[in-house]
Design a protein around this motif. Structure first.
Motif, PDB file in Angstrom:
ATOM      1  N   VAL A 179       0.531  -1.274  -0.014  1.00 10.41           N
ATOM      2  CA  VAL A 179      -0.207   0.185   0.037  1.00 10.41           C
ATOM      3  C   VAL A 179       0.859   1.614  -0.181  1.00 10.41           C
ATOM      4  O   VAL A 179       0.934   1.995  -1.095  1.00 10.41           O
ATOM      5  CB  VAL A 179      -0.786   0.194   0.867  1.00 10.41           C
ATOM      6  N   TYR A 180       2.488   1.454   1.213  1.00 11.41           N
ATOM      7  CA  TYR A 180       3.047   2.050   0.851  1.00 11.41           C
ATOM      8  C   TYR A 180       3.986   3.099  -0.339  1.00 11.41           C
ATOM      9  O   TYR A 180       3.412   4.039  -1.190  1.00 11.41           O
ATOM     10  CB  TYR A 180       3.906   1.858   2.544  1.00 11.41           C
ATOM     11  N   VAL A 181       3.846   1.428  -1.128  1.00 10.30           N
ATOM     12  CA  VAL A 181       4.837   1.239  -2.462  1.00 10.30           C
ATOM     13  C   VAL A 181       3.780   2.698  -3.321  1.00 10.30           C
ATOM     14  O   VAL A 181       4.296   3.140  -4.379  1.00 10.30           O
ATOM     15  CB  VAL A 181       5.113   0.501  -2.950  1.00 10.30           C
ATOM     16  N   ALA A 182       2.484   1.591  -3.831  1.00  7.94           N
ATOM     17  CA  ALA A 182       1.792   1.682  -4.674  1.00  7.94           C
ATOM     18  C   ALA A 182       1.255   3.634  -4.616  1.00  7.94           C
ATOM     19  O   ALA A 182       0.865   4.146  -4.914  1.00  7.94           O
ATOM     20  CB  ALA A 182       0.524   0.983  -4.385  1.00  7.94           C
ATOM     21  N   PHE A 183       0.511   3.688  -3.047  1.00  8.47           N
ATOM     22  CA  PHE A 183       0.452   5.045  -2.992  1.00  8.47           C
ATOM     23  C   PHE A 183       1.476   6.042  -3.235  1.00  8.47           C
ATOM     24  O   PHE A 183       1.364   7.457  -4.051  1.00  8.47           O
ATOM     25  CB  PHE A 183       0.061   5.560  -1.595  1.00  8.47           C
ATOM     26  N   ASN A 184       2.701   5.547  -3.171  1.00 11.87           N
ATOM     27  CA  ASN A 184       3.478   6.744  -3.508  1.00 11.87           C
ATOM     28  C   ASN A 184       3.960   6.934  -4.491  1.00 11.87           C
ATOM     29  O   ASN A 184       4.439   8.042  -5.472  1.00 11.87           O
ATOM     30  CB  ASN A 184       4.805   6.212  -2.492  1.00 11.87           C
ATOM     31  N   ALA A 185       3.806   6.353  -5.849  1.00 13.43           N
ATOM     32  CA  ALA A 185       3.773   6.062  -6.729  1.00 13.43           C
ATOM     33  C   ALA A 185       3.049   6.421  -7.512  1.00 13.43           C
ATOM     34  O   ALA A 185       3.044   7.472  -8.572  1.00 13.43           O
ATOM     35  CB  ALA A 185       3.622   4.036  -7.445  1.00 13.43           C
ATOM     36  N   ALA A 186       1.559   6.120  -6.827  1.00  6.88           N
ATOM     37  CA  ALA A 186       1.061   7.295  -7.857  1.00  6.88           C
ATOM     38  C   ALA A 186       0.578   8.523  -6.748  1.00  6.88           C
ATOM     39  O   ALA A 186       0.606   9.056  -7.962  1.00  6.88           O
ATOM     40  CB  ALA A 186      -0.964   6.447  -6.982  1.00  6.88           C
ATOM     41  N   ARG A 187       1.006   9.058  -6.356  1.00  6.12           N
ATOM     42  CA  ARG A 187       1.569  10.513  -5.977  1.00  6.12           C
ATOM     43  C   ARG A 187       2.933  11.291  -6.841  1.00  6.12           C
ATOM     44  O   ARG A 187       2.705  12.414  -7.523  1.00  6.12           O
ATOM     45  CB  ARG A 187       2.113  10.689  -4.419  1.00  6.12           C
ATOM     46  N   HIS A 188       3.520  10.421  -7.648  1.00  6.00           N
ATOM     47  CA  HIS A 188       4.684  10.496  -8.091  1.00  6.00           C
ATOM     48  C   HIS A 188       4.079  10.475  -9.489  1.00  6.00           C
ATOM     49  O   HIS A 188       4.336  11.805 -10.684  1.00  6.00           O
ATOM     50  CB  HIS A 188       5.458   9.591  -8.419  1.00  6.00           C
ATOM     51  N   ASP A 189       3.178  10.159 -10.062  1.00  2.64           N
ATOM     52  CA  ASP A 189       2.525  10.262 -11.565  1.00  2.64           C
ATOM     53  C   ASP A 189       1.679  11.695 -11.655  1.00  2.64           C
ATOM     54  O   ASP A 189       1.459  12.007 -12.228  1.00  2.64           O
ATOM     55  CB  ASP A 189       1.833   9.557 -11.612  1.00  2.64           C
ATOM     56  N   VAL A 190       0.621  11.761 -10.092  1.00  6.08           N
ATOM     57  CA  VAL A 190       0.309  12.758  -9.733  1.00  6.08           C
ATOM     58  C   VAL A 190       1.085  14.062  -9.915  1.00  6.08           C
ATOM     59  O   VAL A 190       1.154  14.695 -10.767  1.00  6.08           O
ATOM     60  CB  VAL A 190      -0.677  12.870  -8.902  1.00  6.08           C
ATOM     61  N   ARG A 191       2.398  14.201  -9.513  1.00  3.81           N
ATOM     62  CA  ARG A 191       3.333  15.209  -9.703  1.00  3.81           C
ATOM     63  C   ARG A 191       4.400  15.306 -11.395  1.00  3.81           C
ATOM     64  O   ARG A 191       4.491  16.448 -11.659  1.00  3.81           O
ATOM     65  CB  ARG A 191       4.552  15.558  -8.832  1.00  3.81           C
ATOM     66  N   GLU A 192       4.307  14.007 -11.303  1.00  6.87           N
ATOM     67  CA  GLU A 192       5.294  14.261 -13.396  1.00  6.87           C
ATOM     68  C   GLU A 192       4.044  14.486 -14.167  1.00  6.87           C
ATOM     69  O   GLU A 192       4.399  14.943 -15.079  1.00  6.87           O
ATOM     70  CB  GLU A 192       5.030  12.685 -13.235  1.00  6.87           C
ATOM     71  N   HIS A 193       2.881  14.231 -14.657  1.00  2.13           N
ATOM     72  CA  HIS A 193       2.012  14.449 -15.282  1.00  2.13           C
ATOM     73  C   HIS A 193       0.792  15.200 -14.999  1.00  2.13           C
ATOM     74  O   HIS A 193      -0.105  15.944 -16.066  1.00  2.13           O
ATOM     75  CB  HIS A 193       0.645  13.126 -15.636  1.00  2.13           C
ATOM     76  N   GLY A 194       1.057  16.562 -14.196  1.00  2.00           N
ATOM     77  CA  GLY A 194      -0.088  17.179 -13.795  1.00  2.00           C
ATOM     78  C   GLY A 194      -1.564  17.007 -13.418  1.00  2.00           C
ATOM     79  O   GLY A 194      -1.482  16.140 -13.335  1.00  2.00           O
ATOM     80  N   THR A 195      -2.175  17.872 -13.680  1.00  2.00           N
ATOM     81  CA  THR A 195      -3.079  18.143 -14.058  1.00  2.00           C
ATOM     82  C   THR A 195      -3.786  17.562 -15.021  1.00  2.00           C
ATOM     83  O   THR A 195      -4.415  18.242 -15.741  1.00  2.00           O
ATOM     84  CB  THR A 195      -4.300  18.957 -13.243  1.00  2.00           C
TER      85      THR A 195
END
Length: 444
Positions: free
Chosen positions: A342-358
């Protein structure tokens, strides 16, 4: 009983504290710190080379930092000057530096010992740099706090950090025997009480000798104390622990890592150490709740509600009864199946949010409560999963079109996640296959 304060020793005046009376006269007399003072120790090699560099002595109280600094000066023939950062300011430092420059003209090198050096602010610490670089002084700073956090990088780059250890029970026994020899009598304690004395000292040599003085002062001739009697005549020492400093972070780190390492016994030990030392139980409860999500997650989904329940139980019961709920939780978390998926998955999702913007939410996932929104295509093509075969519309992507499918959550082969993996792996493969040949979406 002999008069404690009538004893003459080489270390200090007869009316001085026992710790001062028994202060070692040479480095060979120092008890403990073999990694520094043994035949192959760092300080022994430094002395043998004939060159003493600037040092930071980092260790708990009562481990010999001041004594070692004095004896190092004697060993290399330097003039010893001591100041305390608690009572000294810039004017005092300037005076010491001027004295050192004057002595240097006469061929005398100065070892400047600064006790509690972490008490100096960053600007004051910078004041040592020129006199260290030009050889005006050799600096030995003593600190009980982690130099990485309390001393600036420029100072640390010019000094070697040496770690001093708390005294072991065997080393405290050596100190007690030395005190008995100096006083000419045995401690009036049975074996259990003697061991209890070392527990109370908690690795602090100065504290041990202070306790020895208390014992001799409080006992009658021919009286021998058991452990209960010892606790009646000496003040119980609080365990070494500063909730805002290094000891705090070391212990909470140890608790977290022993829970993660599935070691309930060691985890209980660190929990007890912090509670006995006065740590806020609700701080510990919050950290345990974090562990339930970070280190256990979906491998045992009951861990999180149980962690919250333990916190609530403590708030209802208070100390000491409520601490048992925290102990129960600690054992449960340490014994549970572990997964950081869960910890790894959430960090990966946050990374994509920052990487790809809105990114725009796909139209078929948007709600369409108004006619305008329907005309704009909101909700068009959405498939109601409950109406699809198997209860899942496999060809319907949940990600923005520009991103494509992502896999963040990867269950491990532990605990409940074994079953989740068995479910999700084929589901993901079916979704992947379905979206390669997507079905025509029904009009919204």
């Amino acid at each position: 009983m002999a008069d404690l304060f009538a004893v003459e020793t080489e270390g200090g005046a007869a009316d001085s504290p026992l710790a001062d009376q028994l202060r070692p006269r040479t480095l060979d007399d120092v008890i403990g710190q073999r990694h520094l003072l043994g035949p192959d120790g760092t300080l022994r090699r430094m002395i043998a080379s004939g060159r003493l560099g600037s040092l930071i002595l980092w260790g708990p109280p009562g481990t010999g930092k001041t004594t070692i600094a004095r004896l190092l000066a004697d060993a290399v023939g330097y003039r010893f000057k001591q100041i305390s950062a608690v009572f000294s300011g810039v004017a005092d430092l300037k005076k010491v530096f001027e004295e050192a420059r004057f002595e240097r003209l006469s061929g005398h090198k100065t070892l400047l010992f600064v006790d509690e050096i972490h008490r100096f602010n960053r600007a004051q610490q910078d004041g040592f740099l020129p006199v260290m670089e030009d050889g005006t002084v050799v600096l030995i700073g003593a600190t009980t706090e982690n130099p990485s956090f309390e001393l600036n990088a420029a100072l640390l780059s010019r000094a070697q950090v040496l770690r001093l250890n708390s005294f072991s029970p065997d080393e405290l026994e050596q100190m007690a025997q030395r005190a008995e020899a100096a006083l000419g009598q045995k401690l009036p304690l049975d074996d259990d009480a003697r061991a209890g004395l070392y527990e109370l000292a908690d690795g602090d040599g100065r504290a041990l000798l202070g306790l020895v003085e208390e014992v001799f002062a409080a006992t009658k001739p021919d009286e021998v104390l058991d452990k209960a009697g010892l606790l009646q005549v000496v003040q119980r020492r609080a365990p070494l622990y500063d909730k805002k400093q290094d000891g705090h972070y070391n212990l909470i780190s140890a608790l977290h890592k022993t829970v993660r390492g599935s070691d309930p016994d060691a985890a209980l030990y660190y929990l007890a150490r912090m509670l006995v030392a006065g740590e806020d139980p609700l701080f510990l409860a919050r950290r345990l709740i974090r562990m339930a999500s970070e280190d256990i997650g979906m491998a045992d989904p009951q861990a999180l509600p149980l962690a919250i329940a333990a916190r609530d139980a403590y708030e209802m019961l208070g100390s000491p009864e409520g601490e048992l709920a925290l102990a129960q939780l600690t054992i449960y978390l340490a014994s549970a199946a572990k997964s950081n998926a869960v910890y790894v998955a959430f960090n990966a999702a946050r990374h994509d949010v920052r990487e790809h913007g809105t990114q725009d939410v796909p139209l078929h996932l948007r709600n369409a409560p108004t006619r305008l929104m329907k005309r704009l295509g909101y909700g068009k093509g959405y498939q109601y999963d409950h109406d699809a075969e198997g209860g899942i519309a496999l060809d319907q992507s949940g990600f923005p079109d520009s991103m494509g499918e992502r896999v963040y959550y990867r269950p491990v082969e532990r605990g409940l996640e074994i079953k989740l993996k068995e479910k999700l792996d084929p589901l993901r493969e079916a979704r992947k296959a379905a979206q390669k040949t997507p079905l025509k979406r029904k009009p919204g």
